[in-house]
Design a protein around this motif. Structure first.
Motif, short mmCIF file in Angstrom:
data_model
loop_
_atom_site.label_atom_id
_atom_site.label_comp_id
_atom_site.label_asym_id
_atom_site.label_seq_id
_atom_site.Cartn_x
_atom_site.Cartn_y
_atom_site.Cartn_z
N LEU A 34 0.69 -0.89 0.16
CA LEU A 34 -0.10 0.15 0.54
C LEU A 34 1.20 1.14 -0.59
N ARG A 35 1.95 1.21 0.88
CA ARG A 35 2.77 2.45 0.71
C ARG A 35 3.52 2.66 -0.68
N GLU A 36 3.82 1.51 -1.11
CA GLU A 36 3.89 1.68 -2.52
C GLU A 36 3.46 2.52 -3.65
N HIS A 37 2.02 1.65 -3.40
CA HIS A 37 1.28 1.96 -4.04
C HIS A 37 0.14 3.82 -3.84
N CYS A 38 0.73 3.69 -2.93
CA CYS A 38 -0.10 5.32 -2.20
C CYS A 38 1.25 6.85 -2.38
N ALA A 39 2.18 6.16 -2.17
CA ALA A 39 3.64 6.87 -2.70
C ALA A 39 3.71 7.64 -1.06
N ALA A 40 3.43 6.72 -0.05
CA ALA A 40 3.54 7.67 1.46
C ALA A 40 4.52 6.35 2.09
N GLU A 41 4.44 7.61 3.56
CA GLU A 41 5.94 6.43 3.86
C GLU A 41 5.40 6.53 5.32
N VAL A 42 6.01 5.20 5.98
CA VAL A 42 5.79 4.40 7.46
C VAL A 42 6.64 4.90 8.12
N SER A 43 6.48 5.13 9.05
CA SER A 43 7.22 5.13 10.48
C SER A 43 6.97 3.58 11.28
N ARG A 44 5.96 3.11 11.26
CA ARG A 44 6.50 1.48 12.09
C ARG A 44 4.80 1.21 11.98
N ILE A 45 5.12 0.34 12.02
CA ILE A 45 4.64 -1.12 12.36
C ILE A 45 4.15 -1.50 13.72
N GLU A 46 3.10 -1.91 14.04
CA GLU A 46 2.82 -2.37 15.21
C GLU A 46 1.89 -3.62 15.06
N LEU A 47 2.48 -4.64 15.38
CA LEU A 47 1.67 -6.09 15.68
C LEU A 47 1.41 -5.88 16.93
N VAL A 48 -0.15 -6.50 16.98
CA VAL A 48 -0.63 -6.92 18.13
C VAL A 48 -1.12 -7.88 18.29
N PRO A 49 -0.93 -9.33 19.84
CA PRO A 49 -1.16 -10.35 19.18
C PRO A 49 -3.14 -10.63 19.21
N PRO A 50 -3.16 -11.81 18.50
CA PRO A 50 -4.86 -11.84 18.29
C PRO A 50 -5.63 -12.07 19.00
N ASP A 51 -5.54 -12.37 20.63
CA ASP A 51 -6.30 -12.37 21.71
C ASP A 51 -5.67 -11.40 22.70
N MET A 52 -5.42 -9.68 22.50
CA MET A 52 -5.03 -8.87 23.22
C MET A 52 -6.15 -8.96 23.50
N PRO A 53 -6.64 -7.95 25.08
CA PRO A 53 -7.71 -7.98 25.21
C PRO A 53 -8.70 -6.66 25.69
N PRO A 54 -9.93 -6.33 25.15
CA PRO A 54 -10.52 -5.03 25.02
C PRO A 54 -9.05 -3.57 25.74
N SER A 55 -9.54 -4.10 26.53
CA SER A 55 -8.82 -2.83 27.37
C SER A 55 -7.25 -2.87 27.48
N GLU A 56 -6.93 -3.63 27.06
CA GLU A 56 -5.58 -3.49 26.69
C GLU A 56 -5.78 -3.10 25.53
N CYS A 57 -6.16 -3.47 24.22
CA CYS A 57 -6.57 -2.76 23.21
C CYS A 57 -6.94 -0.94 23.31
N VAL A 58 -8.08 -0.93 24.13
CA VAL A 58 -7.61 1.01 24.79
C VAL A 58 -6.98 1.36 24.56
N SER A 59 -5.90 0.87 25.56
CA SER A 59 -4.51 1.18 26.99
C SER A 59 -3.97 1.76 24.98
N PHE A 60 -3.48 0.80 23.94
CA PHE A 60 -2.37 1.33 23.75
C PHE A 60 -3.02 2.59 22.49
#
Length: 226
Positions: A96-122
């Motif tokens: 997507l970055r290449e096709h949109c000519a954008a810059e990506v500063s970073r990618i955050e991978l979160v675990p699939p079982d991350m609880p909603p409360s931790e999602c909110v905090s993040f």
């Protein structure tokens, strides 16, 4: 602060070279995804679900879709040798970055079982970023007989509900999504959507679309400040 967010899927079928013979069938979701990502200001901070999460991935980085059938090389910047171990959401972000000519500063991978409360905090932690927020995640993989998993009649109502929540920018509704139900339906995007819901608003939805080619649900939406 984050003023705009795009919700997109990350299936290999977005890459035309990987779906020879089915480019017409997959074009609607591809066009919608590129349009949504293209509306983000740069640089991008991307959030996706990954089995290796939590993890932070930063440029420079190069990867290849060879594991999905074709050696399509993509990059987050730099001229590095493609790493065949790059997770799919990272590959799609780079594509997507290449096709949109954008810059990506970073990618955050979160675990699939991350609880909603931790999602909110993040999500709250991301709020002060001066960036466009790219949220990657797929819906249920169990829509009908063409789906990768066995058909589950709950998939239709689930993804219809998610679409309605995204279209209404309903953060409370997104946070009420049941992680166990999402897991049973193969909707691994749940945690990423709930990270978005944790980013303080107010928000309004500029556009929202839903697709389900080949039995998998794909949500595309753009949120922005009113």
């Amino acid at each position: 602060m984050i003023t705009r967010a795009a919700v997109v899927p990350h299936p290999p079928l977005l890459v035309p070279e990987l779906v020879a013979g089915a480019t017409a069938e997959t074009e609607p979701v591809r066009a919608a995804t590129l349009a949504a990502a293209g509306k983000l200001p740069g640089p991008w901070v991307a959030v996706a679900v990954g089995d290796s999460g939590p993890a932070t991935i930063v440029p420079p980085l190069s990867g290849t879709f060879l594991g999905y059938g074709v050696d399509v090389v993509v990059s987050l910047g730099g001229d590095l040798r493609p790493d065949p171990r790059i997770p799919l959401p990272v590959l799609i972000t780079a594509w997507l970055r290449e096709h949109c000519a954008a810059e990506v500063s970073r990618i955050e991978l979160v675990p699939p079982d991350m609880p909603p409360s931790e999602c909110v905090s993040f999500g709250q932690q991301l709020a002060s970023e001066d960036a466009g927020l790219l949220i990657l995640g797929d819906g249920s993989t169990r829509h009908g007989l063409r789906s990768p998993g066995s058909n589950d009649e709950r998939s239709g109502p689930f993804d219809s509900h998610v679409h309605d929540l995204l279209a209404a920018a309903d953060v409370d509704g997104l946070l009420d999504l049941d992680p166990e139900l999402a897991r049973e339906l193969g909707a691994q995007g749940r945690a990423a959507w709930q990270v978005l819901a944790g980013v303080p608003g107010p928000w309004r939805c500029a556009s929202a679309e839903f697709f389900a080619p080949f039995g998998v649900g794909y949500h595309v939406a753009v949120w922005e400040r009113p």
